[in-house]
Structure formats: structure tokens, C-alpha cells
Design a protein around this motif. Sequence first.
Motif, mmCIF file in Angstrom:
data_model
loop_
_atom_site.group_PDB
_atom_site.id
_atom_site.type_symbol
_atom_site.label_atom_id
_atom_site.label_comp_id
_atom_site.label_asym_id
_atom_site.label_seq_id
_atom_site.Cartn_x
_atom_site.Cartn_y
_atom_site.Cartn_z
ATOM 1 N N ASP A 8 0.879 -1.165 0.000
ATOM 2 C CA ASP A 8 0.000 0.000 0.000
ATOM 3 C C ASP A 8 0.916 1.214 0.000
ATOM 4 O O ASP A 8 1.607 1.472 0.983
ATOM 5 C CB ASP A 8 -0.899 -0.012 1.236
ATOM 6 N N VAL A 9 0.970 1.908 -1.110
ATOM 7 C CA VAL A 9 1.864 3.049 -1.273
ATOM 8 C C VAL A 9 1.024 4.325 -1.280
ATOM 9 O O VAL A 9 0.051 4.426 -2.016
ATOM 10 C CB VAL A 9 2.689 2.928 -2.575
ATOM 11 N N SER A 10 1.422 5.281 -0.466
ATOM 12 C CA SER A 10 0.731 6.561 -0.409
ATOM 13 C C SER A 10 0.942 7.304 -1.727
ATOM 14 O O SER A 10 2.075 7.505 -2.163
ATOM 15 C CB SER A 10 1.284 7.398 0.749
ATOM 16 N N VAL A 11 -0.149 7.718 -2.348
ATOM 17 C CA VAL A 11 -0.064 8.404 -3.640
ATOM 18 C C VAL A 11 -0.589 9.837 -3.544
ATOM 19 O O VAL A 11 -1.133 10.375 -4.497
ATOM 20 C CB VAL A 11 -0.800 7.626 -4.748
ATOM 21 N N THR A 12 -0.392 10.454 -2.400
ATOM 22 C CA THR A 12 -0.880 11.824 -2.213
ATOM 23 C C THR A 12 -0.004 12.857 -2.914
ATOM 24 O O THR A 12 -0.404 14.006 -3.041
ATOM 25 C CB THR A 12 -0.962 12.171 -0.711
ATOM 26 N N ASP A 13 1.178 12.442 -3.369
ATOM 27 C CA ASP A 13 2.040 13.365 -4.096
ATOM 28 C C ASP A 13 2.716 12.623 -5.251
ATOM 29 O O ASP A 13 2.578 11.417 -5.405
ATOM 30 C CB ASP A 13 3.073 14.010 -3.169
ATOM 31 N N LYS A 14 3.456 13.369 -6.074
ATOM 32 C CA LYS A 14 4.103 12.786 -7.250
ATOM 33 C C LYS A 14 5.131 11.718 -6.858
ATOM 34 O O LYS A 14 5.252 10.693 -7.525
ATOM 35 C CB LYS A 14 4.772 13.888 -8.070
ATOM 36 N N ALA A 15 5.853 11.953 -5.772
ATOM 37 C CA ALA A 15 6.853 10.976 -5.323
ATOM 38 C C ALA A 15 6.192 9.640 -4.985
ATOM 39 O O ALA A 15 6.733 8.576 -5.290
ATOM 40 C CB ALA A 15 7.622 11.511 -4.119
ATOM 41 N N GLY A 16 5.020 9.692 -4.364
ATOM 42 C CA GLY A 16 4.301 8.466 -4.028
ATOM 43 C C GLY A 16 3.839 7.725 -5.264
ATOM 44 O O GLY A 16 3.930 6.495 -5.331
ATOM 45 N N ARG A 17 3.348 8.457 -6.246
ATOM 46 C CA ARG A 17 2.913 7.812 -7.497
ATOM 47 C C ARG A 17 4.097 7.162 -8.209
ATOM 48 O O ARG A 17 3.969 6.085 -8.785
ATOM 49 C CB ARG A 17 2.195 8.826 -8.382
ATOM 50 N N THR A 18 5.258 7.805 -8.133
ATOM 51 C CA THR A 18 6.472 7.226 -8.720
ATOM 52 C C THR A 18 6.868 5.954 -7.981
ATOM 53 O O THR A 18 7.207 4.937 -8.595
ATOM 54 C CB THR A 18 7.628 8.249 -8.687
ATOM 55 N N ARG A 19 6.821 5.980 -6.657
ATOM 56 C CA ARG A 19 7.138 4.780 -5.861
ATOM 57 C C ARG A 19 6.185 3.643 -6.212
ATOM 58 O O ARG A 19 6.613 2.494 -6.354
ATOM 59 C CB ARG A 19 7.056 5.073 -4.360
ATOM 60 N N LEU A 20 4.901 3.962 -6.338
ATOM 61 C CA LEU A 20 3.902 2.943 -6.657
ATOM 62 C C LEU A 20 4.246 2.244 -7.974
ATOM 63 O O LEU A 20 4.211 1.013 -8.068
ATOM 64 C CB LEU A 20 2.509 3.561 -6.721
ATOM 65 N N ARG A 21 4.570 3.022 -9.003
ATOM 66 C CA ARG A 21 4.930 2.430 -10.298
ATOM 67 C C ARG A 21 6.187 1.569 -10.181
ATOM 68 O O ARG A 21 6.267 0.485 -10.759
ATOM 69 C CB ARG A 21 5.133 3.526 -11.350
ATOM 70 N N LYS A 22 7.176 2.045 -9.421
ATOM 71 C CA LYS A 22 8.421 1.291 -9.268
ATOM 72 C C LYS A 22 8.199 -0.013 -8.514
ATOM 73 O O LYS A 22 8.780 -1.045 -8.859
ATOM 74 C CB LYS A 22 9.466 2.141 -8.547
ATOM 75 N N VAL A 23 7.370 0.020 -7.483
ATOM 76 C CA VAL A 23 7.074 -1.204 -6.728
ATOM 77 C C VAL A 23 6.380 -2.215 -7.637
ATOM 78 O O VAL A 23 6.765 -3.391 -7.683
ATOM 79 C CB VAL A 23 6.213 -0.898 -5.480
ATOM 80 N N GLN A 35 -4.071 -9.099 -7.901
ATOM 81 C CA GLN A 35 -4.967 -8.035 -7.475
ATOM 82 C C GLN A 35 -4.202 -6.734 -7.704
ATOM 83 O O GLN A 35 -3.013 -6.756 -8.017
ATOM 84 C CB GLN A 35 -5.366 -8.173 -5.997
ATOM 85 N N ASN A 36 -4.849 -5.594 -7.508
ATOM 86 C CA ASN A 36 -4.179 -4.322 -7.794
ATOM 87 C C ASN A 36 -2.827 -4.191 -7.108
ATOM 88 O O ASN A 36 -1.857 -3.775 -7.719
ATOM 89 C CB ASN A 36 -5.063 -3.143 -7.412
ATOM 90 N N SER A 37 -2.726 -4.500 -5.855
ATOM 91 C CA SER A 37 -1.467 -4.354 -5.118
ATOM 92 C C SER A 37 -1.018 -5.674 -4.509
ATOM 93 O O SER A 37 -0.460 -5.715 -3.420
ATOM 94 C CB SER A 37 -1.629 -3.293 -4.023
ATOM 95 N N VAL A 38 -1.264 -6.758 -5.240
ATOM 96 C CA VAL A 38 -0.918 -8.096 -4.753
ATOM 97 C C VAL A 38 -0.279 -8.889 -5.891
ATOM 98 O O VAL A 38 -0.827 -8.975 -6.985
ATOM 99 C CB VAL A 38 -2.167 -8.850 -4.241
ATOM 100 N N PHE A 39 0.887 -9.466 -5.602
ATOM 101 C CA PHE A 39 1.597 -10.288 -6.579
ATOM 102 C C PHE A 39 1.882 -11.654 -5.990
ATOM 103 O O PHE A 39 2.223 -11.774 -4.815
ATOM 104 C CB PHE A 39 2.933 -9.638 -6.960
ATOM 105 N N GLU A 40 1.738 -12.694 -6.822
ATOM 106 C CA GLU A 40 2.175 -14.039 -6.477
ATOM 107 C C GLU A 40 3.507 -14.264 -7.172
ATOM 108 O O GLU A 40 3.618 -14.082 -8.384
ATOM 109 C CB GLU A 40 1.168 -15.089 -6.954
ATOM 110 N N CYS A 41 4.507 -14.654 -6.408
ATOM 111 C CA CYS A 41 5.852 -14.833 -6.955
ATOM 112 C C CYS A 41 6.378 -16.221 -6.606
ATOM 113 O O CYS A 41 6.390 -16.597 -5.441
ATOM 114 C CB CYS A 41 6.794 -13.778 -6.381
ATOM 115 N N ILE A 42 6.793 -16.957 -7.615
ATOM 116 C CA ILE A 42 7.460 -18.238 -7.414
ATOM 117 C C ILE A 42 8.962 -17.929 -7.402
ATOM 118 O O ILE A 42 9.534 -17.565 -8.435
ATOM 119 C CB ILE A 42 7.142 -19.242 -8.536
ATOM 120 N N VAL A 43 9.573 -18.028 -6.230
ATOM 121 C CA VAL A 43 10.971 -17.617 -6.058
ATOM 122 C C VAL A 43 11.701 -18.598 -5.140
ATOM 123 O O VAL A 43 11.073 -19.337 -4.395
ATOM 124 C CB VAL A 43 11.056 -16.196 -5.453
#
Length: 96
Positions: A8-23, A35-43
Motif C-alpha cells: 500500500d503506497v501513499s499516492v498523495t504526491d508525485k513521489a508516491g505515485r512514482t514509488r507505486l509504479r516502481k514497486v 490483485q491491484n497491489s498483490v503479486f504471487e511470486c514463485i521464487v
Amino acid sequence: MLALITYDVSVTDKAGRTRLRKVAKTCQNYGQRVQNSVFECIVDNTQLTELKIKLLDIIDTNEDSLRVYIIGNNYKNKVEHFGTKKAINLEDVLFF
């Protein structure tokens, strides 16, 4: 092993939106979005450690939240899916 990455990344500012995309982009390199903020990873252990380090370098722990659930190797009996958006089998060969 299966690891579930949620964030869950705070997107109240441009820096947060950038972090969200990078994550999201980082997670896409290791698994599939279920799901929107959920990933299944086989690692393996090394990949999971690498992923966590990368994500912790991106998020702001004062504003964002990251959760990692390690489901393990016997995950096929532990995950049930209902509804739309069928998941791909990450262990199959993928063609692009």
C-alpha cells in the motif's frame, strides 16, 4: 516457493505515485499481479531476499506498507481462486 507480496503506497504526491509504479514494476519481474497491489511470486530464498531488498529501497516506510507472506512449496493446495481474471501457471513455459 510461493511468496505473496502486498503493498500500500501513499499516492498523495508525485513521489508516491512514482514509488507505486516502481514497486509494481519490480514485482512484475518476479511474479504475476493477482490483485491491484498483490503479486504471487514463485521464487527461491535468494530471489526473495533480492526482491525484498529492492522493494525496501523503493518504499517510504513512514508512508507506505509492504507485506510478504511466504506460502512455501506446497502452495497448490493452499490457494483457491474464485471469479474472473484467471491466473497463469508460473511454472509453465511462457511464450511471448
